[in-house]
Design an enzyme around this catalytic site. Structure first.
Site, PDB file in Angstrom:
ATOM      1  N   ASP A 340       1.411 106.769 -97.913  1.00  0.00           N
ATOM      2  CA  ASP A 340       2.591 107.406 -98.472  1.00  0.00           C
ATOM      3  C   ASP A 340       2.483 107.293 -99.998  1.00  0.00           C
ATOM      4  OD1 ASP A 340       5.347 108.304 -98.814  1.00  0.00           O
ATOM      5  OD2 ASP A 340       5.798 106.196 -99.201  1.00  0.00           O
ATOM      6  N   ASP A 540       6.474 102.880 -96.629  1.00  0.00           N
ATOM      7  CA  ASP A 540       7.552 101.937 -96.953  1.00  0.00           C
ATOM      8  C   ASP A 540       8.939 102.415 -96.555  1.00  0.00           C
ATOM      9  OD1 ASP A 540       9.042 102.653-100.030  1.00  0.00           O
ATOM     10  OD2 ASP A 540       7.527 103.937 -99.124  1.00  0.00           O
ATOM     11  N   ASP A 544       8.935 107.315 -93.377  1.00  0.00           N
ATOM     12  CA  ASP A 544       7.583 106.994 -92.908  1.00  0.00           C
ATOM     13  C   ASP A 544       7.566 106.432 -91.486  1.00  0.00           C
ATOM     14  OD1 ASP A 544       6.434 107.641 -95.420  1.00  0.00           O
ATOM     15  OD2 ASP A 544       7.027 105.686 -96.194  1.00  0.00           O
TER      16      ASP A 544
END
Length: 662
Positions: A340, A540, A544
């Protein structure tokens, strides 16, 4: 830019932590309580045995350990028998009882403790994930202000219908997915899209349930029913991905059941058949019990667990929490890593990266930054805070400001040292005919920056470029992962393409997939897995979570991670140090190599001892000694990874050139 009456939540504030009060502790799980009791009894028995206490005392403690840790799997095994299936839990209980029957009560108690602890950890992980999925729903407010012909009314968000309109006041969370009808504000939607900067919203723009409104007032038309919001879809995707992962364990369960059936059938045959040939009952029972001991998978369990548990302990000391031995084993098979962006590869908050004074302004860069910071000092917008922090970091004085005004969706203005200072977005301060400024703004935006203009007494004086900052060591981590797995990492982000492309160039990532909603990230992971790639996803945020659950291994950032990300992930980087990602994968690969070596040792011992018992006359003491000897050898071999140098050696073993060795 907008100054706020209420602050946006910081990126390191987990969205689900507000619900922690209703979470039940781990001691509410019976599996955890019984495993703790069994472990305590086992430890007490061992202490009494080593201290030379009477045999009846430590025998009693060990048998109590049997009861505490074995009654639940034993009962589950008996229930399975009623359904004509034989599971490995019942086999372990039977093997433990058989060990006690021939005097090896310590072996059986150890086996009981291992299985009870494993079951407790699995139940705890399942419970925490379920709690976090429920807590995710708290992101969306329980009530919203619905507008009707009679005025305003507070209603449950579950009662909102498509086409109705709601009023979202400053600092409130938006109650439904919808479209802005009127008003302007900045909305923090990092939890949904992963964008590091609040997004300006005005009429015609889309907003999501659970995102946080800034200081403006928004009138929103509901576009989706509550069950189809992005938040609801995240919950469904996490649950579906978890079920898919669970199904991958069925092959292992089939192998366990077959081994259990074969072992029980062989034990019964060794006891019953010799009786037909006139062998005394005691001799036949002794041979059968010897077979059960030497053929029991105790050595195989210990061959597998010590290296993985030692690797877990070593990783934990270096800032990586791996949740189970299965996860550690899966880490060793990873062939590609996906990241990410916001809060993972970057710090998740804006920083001033450039100060540009326009020709003819008659200002130095520090002076421009100081004036902008003075105007922004009462702002609680993330961009405003970043400007003030940049001025403080540069040692510039931030003087007092008067006549401060915040205009939602526009920016701020204030009087500083008799000058009217305005700080706002280019859309509101940039006029036609200013081609040079427009080109500079476009150039900065194309490179992934957010740009704000500074106007002094009605004349443009300069502009500030802001961007999220990459974490230290990110390029090195990407390079090491490329060398380790033989494949360059992938960037999956909900941020815009320009910001994603800029970061990817800095980090050394070539495959960039931007502007992805949570389902888009999960779909990208599924696509990679469909091509045979074993993906480790590092993320995080709430957005996600579906991808973390879908990945071969999900890894969450510990400090900035949301509750759902932390609980959905299989491993957590507690110090947010990206250098630990390639290191823990390298350590997991070394652990897998030790597991293979241990399995060879254990299988060799079991094969030799079983053959001796079947075709020869294996003395019970020698069988027990061989069985125990194999467990000691494999345990000591696995515990080598507990050494403080194991982490460093694993890191040093990362190749300098890409490799396909998984």
């Amino acid at each position: 830019m907008v100054a706020e009456l209420r602050t946006f939540p910081a990126r390191d504030t987990a969205p689900g932590r507000a619900a922690s009060s209703w979470r039940s502790g781990m001691w509410s799980l019976p599996e955890v309580r019984w495993a703790a009791v069994a472990t305590a009894l086992f430890a007490a028995g061992g202490i009494c045995w080593l201290a030379g206490a009477p045999p009846w005392l430590w025998w009693g403690l060990y048998l109590a350990c049997y009861a505490a840790g074995g009654w639940e799997p034993g009962l589950a095994g008996l229930r399975a028998l009623r359904e004509r299936t034989l599971d490995v839990d019942l086999l372990m209980v039977a093997a433990a009882i058989g060990a006690a029957a021939i005097g090896q009560v310590f072996d059986g108690a150890l086996l009981i403790v291992i299985f009870a602890t494993s079951g407790a950890l699995e139940s705890l992980a399942t419970k925490r994930t379920e709690d976090s999925v429920r807590g995710l729903l708290d992101l969306a407010p329980e009530q919203a202000t619905r507008l009707s012909a009679d005025g305003e009314e507070r209603v449950e968000t579950a009662a909102l219908q498509v086409g109705e309109e709601i009023l979202v006041r400053p600092g409130e969370r938006i109650g439904a997915d919808g479209q802005v009808v009127s008003g302007a504000s900045a909305v923090d939607q990092a939890g949904i899209t992963g964008e590091s900067m609040p997004v300006d919203k005005q009429a015609g723009d889309q907003v999501f349930a659970g995102t946080l409104n800034g200081t403006g007032v928004l009138r929103v038309r509901v576009m989706r029913p509550v069950g189809e919001t992005v938040i609801a879809r995240i919950v469904a995707m996490v649950a579906q991905a978890g079920a898919t992962k669970a199904r991958t364990q069925l092959f292992i369960e089939k192998v366990e059941r077959r081994y259990s059936v074969v072992m029980v059938a062989a034990t019964l045959a060794l006891f019953a058949l010799p009786l037909l040939w006139g062998v005394p009952v005691q001799d036949s029972l002794l041979r059968a019990m010897t077979f059960m001991i030497v053929a029991s998978p105790c050595a195989v369990v210990l061959a597998t667990m010590p290296p993985l548990l030692a690797a877990i302990a070593t990783a934990g000391r270096h800032g990586v929490l791996v949740k189970s031995a299965v996860v550690m084993e899966q880490l060793g098979t990873v062939t590609a890593v996906a990241f990410d962006k916001t809060g993972t590869l970057t710090e998740g908050r804006p920083h001033v990266t450039g100060v540009h004074v326009l020709p003819g302004a008659g200002l130095a860069e520090p002076r421009l930054l100081a004036l902008a910071a003075a105007a922004e000092q009462f702002s609680e917008h993330p961009l405003g805070r970043a400007v003030v922090q940049a001025a403080h970091a540069a040692g510039l004085p931030v003087t007092a400001a008067q006549e401060f005004v915040s205009e939602p969706g526009r920016g701020v203005r204030a009087r500083v040292e008799c000058h009217l200072v305005e700080v706002a977005s280019p859309a509101h301060l940039l006029d036609d005919g200013q081609d040079a400024v427009q080109e500079l703004v476009a150039e900065l935006q194309d490179s992934g920056h957010t740009v704000v203009l500074v106007r002094l007494d009605g004349v443009l004086a300069g502009l500030l470029a802001l961007a999220d900052r990459m974490r230290p060591g990110a390029p090195e981590a990407v390079a090491h992962l490329t060398a380790l797995t033989g494949a360059a990492p992938v960037l999956l982000t909900g941020d815009n393409e320009r910001a994603a492309a800029r970061l990817a160039v800095q980090a050394g990532i070539g495959d960039v997939r931007a502007e992805l909603l949570p389902e888009g990230k999960a779909a990208a992971v599924h696509e990679l897995r469909a091509r045979g790639v074993r993906v480790a996803l590092v993320g995080d945020g709430v957005n996600d979570a579906p991808a973390l659950a879908s990945a071969h291994v999900g890894i969450a950032m510990g400090r900035a991670g949301s509750d759902l990300a932390l609980d959905t992930a299989d491993a957590v980087i507690t110090r947010d140090d990206l250098a630990t990602v390639p290191a823990v994968i390298a350590l997991a690969r070394r652990a897998r190599r030790l597991v293979v070596a241990n399995l060879v040792i254990a299988a060799t011992f079991i094969t030799v001892l079983v053959a001796w018992d079947l075709f020869g006359d294996l003395p019970l003491p020698l069988g027990v000694a061989g069985h125990e000897g194999s467990t000691v050898i494999v345990a000591l071999n696995g515990l080598r990874l507990l050494h403080s140098a194991a982490w460093r050696r694993a890191s040093d073993a990362i190749p300098s050139e890409p490799t396909r060795d998984a």
